[in-house]
Design a protein around this motif. Structure first.
Motif, PDB file in Angstrom:
ATOM      1  N   CYS A   1     -28.910 -14.534 -20.151  1.00  0.00           N
ATOM      2  CA  CYS A   1     -30.373 -14.564 -20.002  1.00  0.00           C
ATOM      3  C   CYS A   1     -30.810 -14.767 -18.561  1.00  0.00           C
ATOM      4  O   CYS A   1     -31.938 -14.425 -18.223  1.00  0.00           O
ATOM      5  N   VAL A   2     -29.938 -15.285 -17.701  1.00  0.00           N
ATOM      6  CA  VAL A   2     -30.328 -15.464 -16.293  1.00  0.00           C
ATOM      7  C   VAL A   2     -29.933 -14.273 -15.426  1.00  0.00           C
ATOM      8  O   VAL A   2     -30.008 -14.347 -14.197  1.00  0.00           O
ATOM      9  N   ALA A   3     -29.498 -13.169 -16.019  1.00  0.00           N
ATOM     10  CA  ALA A   3     -29.055 -12.010 -15.233  1.00  0.00           C
ATOM     11  C   ALA A   3     -30.055 -11.695 -14.117  1.00  0.00           C
ATOM     12  O   ALA A   3     -31.267 -11.661 -14.349  1.00  0.00           O
ATOM     13  N   GLY A   4     -29.535 -11.472 -12.929  1.00  0.00           N
ATOM     14  CA  GLY A   4     -30.406 -11.111 -11.799  1.00  0.00           C
ATOM     15  C   GLY A   4     -30.752  -9.638 -11.903  1.00  0.00           C
ATOM     16  O   GLY A   4     -30.191  -8.799 -11.203  1.00  0.00           O
ATOM     17  N   SER A   5     -31.704  -9.330 -12.778  1.00  0.00           N
ATOM     18  CA  SER A   5     -31.939  -7.926 -13.131  1.00  0.00           C
ATOM     19  C   SER A   5     -32.948  -7.242 -12.208  1.00  0.00           C
ATOM     20  O   SER A   5     -32.975  -6.029 -12.108  1.00  0.00           O
ATOM     21  N   ARG A   6     -33.791  -8.028 -11.535  1.00  0.00           N
ATOM     22  CA  ARG A   6     -34.739  -7.438 -10.573  1.00  0.00           C
ATOM     23  C   ARG A   6     -34.281  -7.828  -9.176  1.00  0.00           C
ATOM     24  O   ARG A   6     -34.427  -8.983  -8.758  1.00  0.00           O
ATOM     25  N   VAL A   7     -33.702  -6.894  -8.464  1.00  0.00           N
ATOM     26  CA  VAL A   7     -33.166  -7.199  -7.140  1.00  0.00           C
ATOM     27  C   VAL A   7     -34.168  -6.714  -6.082  1.00  0.00           C
ATOM     28  O   VAL A   7     -34.414  -5.519  -5.956  1.00  0.00           O
ATOM     29  N   PHE A   8     -34.755  -7.657  -5.361  1.00  0.00           N
ATOM     30  CA  PHE A   8     -35.711  -7.333  -4.291  1.00  0.00           C
ATOM     31  C   PHE A   8     -34.977  -7.416  -2.958  1.00  0.00           C
ATOM     32  O   PHE A   8     -34.420  -8.463  -2.618  1.00  0.00           O
ATOM     33  N   VAL A   9     -34.977  -6.312  -2.210  1.00  0.00           N
ATOM     34  CA  VAL A   9     -34.248  -6.268  -0.940  1.00  0.00           C
ATOM     35  C   VAL A   9     -35.247  -6.005   0.186  1.00  0.00           C
ATOM     36  O   VAL A   9     -36.044  -5.058   0.113  1.00  0.00           O
ATOM     37  N   GLN A  10     -35.163  -6.840   1.231  1.00  0.00           N
ATOM     38  CA  GLN A  10     -36.106  -6.665   2.341  1.00  0.00           C
ATOM     39  C   GLN A  10     -35.800  -5.355   3.077  1.00  0.00           C
ATOM     40  O   GLN A  10     -34.641  -4.932   3.169  1.00  0.00           O
ATOM     41  N   GLU A  11     -36.839  -4.740   3.620  1.00  0.00           N
ATOM     42  CA  GLU A  11     -36.724  -3.355   4.096  1.00  0.00           C
ATOM     43  C   GLU A  11     -35.659  -3.121   5.172  1.00  0.00           C
ATOM     44  O   GLU A  11     -35.029  -2.074   5.205  1.00  0.00           O
ATOM     45  N   GLY A  12     -35.418  -4.156   6.037  1.00  0.00           N
ATOM     46  CA  GLY A  12     -34.489  -3.979   7.159  1.00  0.00           C
ATOM     47  C   GLY A  12     -33.050  -3.698   6.728  1.00  0.00           C
ATOM     48  O   GLY A  12     -32.284  -3.067   7.465  1.00  0.00           O
ATOM     49  N   ILE A  13     -32.647  -4.184   5.563  1.00  0.00           N
ATOM     50  CA  ILE A  13     -31.258  -3.968   5.118  1.00  0.00           C
ATOM     51  C   ILE A  13     -31.191  -3.105   3.855  1.00  0.00           C
ATOM     52  O   ILE A  13     -30.127  -2.932   3.275  1.00  0.00           O
ATOM     53  N   TYR A  14     -32.332  -2.581   3.462  1.00  0.00           N
ATOM     54  CA  TYR A  14     -32.398  -1.874   2.176  1.00  0.00           C
ATOM     55  C   TYR A  14     -31.378  -0.729   2.085  1.00  0.00           C
ATOM     56  O   TYR A  14     -30.602  -0.644   1.128  1.00  0.00           O
ATOM     57  N   ASP A  15     -31.348   0.132   3.089  1.00  0.00           N
ATOM     58  CA  ASP A  15     -30.466   1.309   3.016  1.00  0.00           C
ATOM     59  C   ASP A  15     -29.004   0.885   3.009  1.00  0.00           C
ATOM     60  O   ASP A  15     -28.195   1.390   2.223  1.00  0.00           O
ATOM     61  N   LYS A  16     -28.662  -0.054   3.890  1.00  0.00           N
ATOM     62  CA  LYS A  16     -27.273  -0.524   3.953  1.00  0.00           C
ATOM     63  C   LYS A  16     -26.878  -1.195   2.625  1.00  0.00           C
ATOM     64  O   LYS A  16     -25.760  -1.030   2.130  1.00  0.00           O
ATOM     65  N   PHE A  17     -27.821  -1.919   2.076  1.00  0.00           N
ATOM     66  CA  PHE A  17     -27.559  -2.591   0.804  1.00  0.00           C
ATOM     67  C   PHE A  17     -27.180  -1.571  -0.276  1.00  0.00           C
ATOM     68  O   PHE A  17     -26.198  -1.742  -0.995  1.00  0.00           O
ATOM     69  N   LEU A  18     -27.940  -0.490  -0.340  1.00  0.00           N
ATOM     70  CA  LEU A  18     -27.692   0.505  -1.396  1.00  0.00           C
ATOM     71  C   LEU A  18     -26.324   1.177  -1.224  1.00  0.00           C
ATOM     72  O   LEU A  18     -25.584   1.348  -2.207  1.00  0.00           O
ATOM     73  N   VAL A  19     -25.988   1.519   0.008  1.00  0.00           N
ATOM     74  CA  VAL A  19     -24.690   2.167   0.257  1.00  0.00           C
ATOM     75  C   VAL A  19     -23.551   1.223  -0.156  1.00  0.00           C
ATOM     76  O   VAL A  19     -22.614   1.618  -0.866  1.00  0.00           O
ATOM     77  N   THR A  20     -23.665  -0.021   0.249  1.00  0.00           N
ATOM     78  CA  THR A  20     -22.612  -1.000  -0.071  1.00  0.00           C
ATOM     79  C   THR A  20     -22.540  -1.239  -1.581  1.00  0.00           C
ATOM     80  O   THR A  20     -21.462  -1.373  -2.153  1.00  0.00           O
ATOM     81  N   LEU A  21     -23.704  -1.278  -2.201  1.00  0.00           N
ATOM     82  CA  LEU A  21     -23.780  -1.520  -3.649  1.00  0.00           C
ATOM     83  C   LEU A  21     -23.061  -0.411  -4.424  1.00  0.00           C
ATOM     84  O   LEU A  21     -22.264  -0.691  -5.333  1.00  0.00           O
ATOM     85  N   VAL A  22     -23.328   0.823  -4.065  1.00  0.00           N
ATOM     86  CA  VAL A  22     -22.713   1.948  -4.775  1.00  0.00           C
ATOM     87  C   VAL A  22     -21.187   1.895  -4.611  1.00  0.00           C
ATOM     88  O   VAL A  22     -20.435   2.100  -5.577  1.00  0.00           O
ATOM     89  N   GLU A  23     -20.732   1.593  -3.412  1.00  0.00           N
ATOM     90  CA  GLU A  23     -19.283   1.464  -3.168  1.00  0.00           C
ATOM     91  C   GLU A  23     -18.675   0.398  -4.062  1.00  0.00           C
ATOM     92  O   GLU A  23     -17.643   0.585  -4.702  1.00  0.00           O
ATOM     93  N   LYS A  24     -19.351  -0.727  -4.099  1.00  0.00           N
ATOM     94  CA  LYS A  24     -18.857  -1.878  -4.865  1.00  0.00           C
ATOM     95  C   LYS A  24     -18.770  -1.534  -6.357  1.00  0.00           C
ATOM     96  O   LYS A  24     -17.784  -1.854  -7.030  1.00  0.00           O
ATOM     97  N   VAL A  25     -19.776  -0.897  -6.850  1.00  0.00           N
ATOM     98  CA  VAL A  25     -19.832  -0.609  -8.281  1.00  0.00           C
ATOM     99  C   VAL A  25     -18.751   0.411  -8.676  1.00  0.00           C
ATOM    100  O   VAL A  25     -18.259   0.396  -9.806  1.00  0.00           O
ATOM    101  N   LYS A  26     -18.355   1.253  -7.707  1.00  0.00           N
ATOM    102  CA  LYS A  26     -17.289   2.224  -7.997  1.00  0.00           C
ATOM    103  C   LYS A  26     -15.976   1.538  -8.367  1.00  0.00           C
ATOM    104  O   LYS A  26     -15.165   2.074  -9.111  1.00  0.00           O
TER     105      LYS A  26
END
Ligand code: ADP
Length: 502
Positions: A303-328
């Motif tokens: 029930c505490v799953a961090g389901s809404r992830v808010f990322v500040q704009e300065g790292i947003y793009d890097k965050f997404l690239v790293t996230l996709v790699e990690k999930v692979k």
């Protein structure tokens, strides 16, 4: 995302448990349901039947409450020296540790939970929870009061009586001890109704409780469905308190039934849609790791799953690239396989529900960055799923999905993060990721949630109370707050004659 064991070839190496207990546990005995009915519990790895379980309903709840009432009114449990209750609880904790493989495998089989995590973390945590409250049992006391006039006043903390615990399927063993341990320490007697999806470990724990020396009638387990056995508990005239963990919809029914029957107090730990707020100044690699675990731990069935992830704009793009790699590299597969990170969803209903939310996300215009499909041809496996371009108004940003589905949103300012983080009917948990102390303090104070994690997530401890704001419920599990919810306070006044001080 990689998928292991599509062929089922691991089966011969798996540590599958023998199912020993399938009947109701009432007054220290394993019994069939009065109706003689059974229901099946299903293996989410393949949809096959694991076992037939006694289907308790109102008649069985009545018997269990009768046993619990007798044990409370006449039995030894509430009358024992509290340290003796603690000693018996410590014995139960030791028995849980001695049976860690069996309990971990029952929950893996019944709920699709990772066996290896059960073994090293979740089942030992259930034992530790008992130890925490065992230690608290003989430290329950009221206060002495200075009253006006020639009067002496004091308060007593007394066990509330017969408790009904209605528990969910996502952490079957831990939920059992989280509810049962403080109630036992308080001197209550109880009826536990495990979720119909996951009855196995609760029955095994009842067996261990008997071995530990918990007297007959103190701890009863009625397996069965929510609409019958669960409803019989929340509406029972002879149950003094109900503690419920589950969905907000059912929480509302439990509260209505409690109000309409004997006005018993209820504790409700309900849903969440927790914001995980990441500021520009963090180490992106580390934070991605945490964000992934925050949503994918226990396949998002938390029930505490961090389901809404808010990322500040300065790292947003890097965050997404790293996230996709990690999930692979996130492995979905058989929960008994030690290399797997994510097992199947608990049942067909949940599986279909999660997949339907994914469809809604796509239809409402969110961008599917990863996953989005079933992860196997049989069983209830779902790929870890990431949506971007999610707006606060979309269904996937508002409703609890209870599955491996992350929504990523971009934000600019602290104020915006707080406002959007709070834009939810829920208020269970939140995460704040920053090295800036002022931002961490401002956000943690401003978020309306029962638990806020700063630079960590899913950090639980027996001493840390846990529960919700807003429609995530009220009352707290864990900590001394939980113990107090199984106690009631009696005020006593007595005249003091001839006191030299008056
Ligand atoms: P979920 O939606 O996550 O499956 P529920 O809230 O339905 O969770 O279930 C949590 C617990 O509540 C389970 O033990 C379930 O059997 C029980 N339950 C379901 N419906 C009712 C009800 N009407 N009254 C009491 N308990 C219920």
């Amino acid at each position: 995302m990689t998928l292991q064991n599509e062929s089922g070839s691991l089966e011969s190496h798996l540590n599958l448990p023998k199912i020993k207990f399938t009947q109701l546990f009432i007054n220290g005995q394993f019994l069939d349901a009065v109706s003689g009915k059974t229901f099946v519990t299903i293996d989410p790895r393949n949809g096959e039947v694991i076992a037939k379980i006694a289907e308790g309903d109102k008649d069985d709840v009545d018997l269990a409450v009768k046993a619990a009432r007798h044990a409370f009114d006449n039995g030894p449990w509430p009358r024992l020296p509290a340290s003796e209750r603690g000693r018996i609880m410590l014995k139960l904790a030791d028995l849980i540790d001695q049976n860690v493989e069996e309990l971990a495998s029952l929950d893996a089989l019944d709920a699709g939970k990772l066996y290896r995590i059960g073994l090293v973390a979740e089942i030992p945590a259930a034992a530790e929870n008992l130890r925490y409250y065992a230690g608290a049992a003989d430290k329950i006391h009221g206060s002495t009061l200075r009253m006006a006039g020639q009067l002496h006043g004091y308060t007593l903390l007394e066990p509330i009586g017969v408790v009904g615990h209605i528990i969910p399927w996502n952490f079957p063993s831990q939920m059992f001890t989280m509810k049962v341990a403080p109630a036992l320490a308080a001197g209550c007697t109880m009826v536990v109704k495990p979720a119909e999806q996951t009855p196995l470990s609760a029955l095994f724990l009842a067996h261990l409780a008997k071995l530990a020396g918990i007297p007959d009638g103190v701890l009863n387990v009625v397996t069965g469905y929510g609409y019958s056995a669960g409803a019989a508990i929340s509406s029972h005239m002879d149950i003094d308190k109900v503690s419920f963990t589950g969905s907000t919809e059912v929480g509302r029914l439990v509260m209505q039934a409690a109000a309409a029957s004997n006005l018993k107090p209820v504790t409700l730990e309900l849903g969440g849609k927790s914001p995980f707020i990441i500021f520009d100044d963090v180490d992106v690699d580390k934070v991605v790791d945490l964000a992934v675990r925050a949503i994918l731990y226990n396949k998002g069935e938390i029930c505490v799953a961090g389901s809404r992830v808010f990322v500040q704009e300065g790292i947003y793009d890097k965050f997404l690239v790293t996230l996709v790699e990690k999930v692979k590299s996130w492995v979905v597969g058989d929960p008994f396989d030690p290399n797997v990170h994510q097992g199947p969803q608990v049942d067909k209903n949940q599986y279909e529900r999660v997949l339907s939310y994914i469809e809604i996300g796509k239809k409402e215009g969110a961008t599917l960055l990863a996953g989005g499909k079933p992860a196997a041809s049989k069983g209830y496996y779902i790929e870890p799923t990431i949506f971007t371009d999610v707006t606060d108004e979309m269904t996937i940003a508002k409703e609890e999905i209870f599955g491996p589905v992350m929504s990523v949103m971009k934000f600019k300012t602290v104020e915006e993060a707080i406002k959007r983080g709070n834009a939810s009917k829920y208020g269970l948990a939140a995460g704040v990721m920053t090295n800036d102390l002022n931002i961490a303090n401002t956000v943690s104070r401003s978020i309306r949630a029962g638990i806020v994690w700063i630079n960590c997530y899913l950090a639980f401890s027996n001493s840390l109370p846990y529960g919700g704001y807003k429609m995530s419920g009220f009352g707290r599990d864990m900590g001394m707050e939980s113990l107090h919810s199984y106690l009631q306070l009696k005020s006593v006044a007595v005249p003091i004659h001839n006191s030299p001080w008056l």
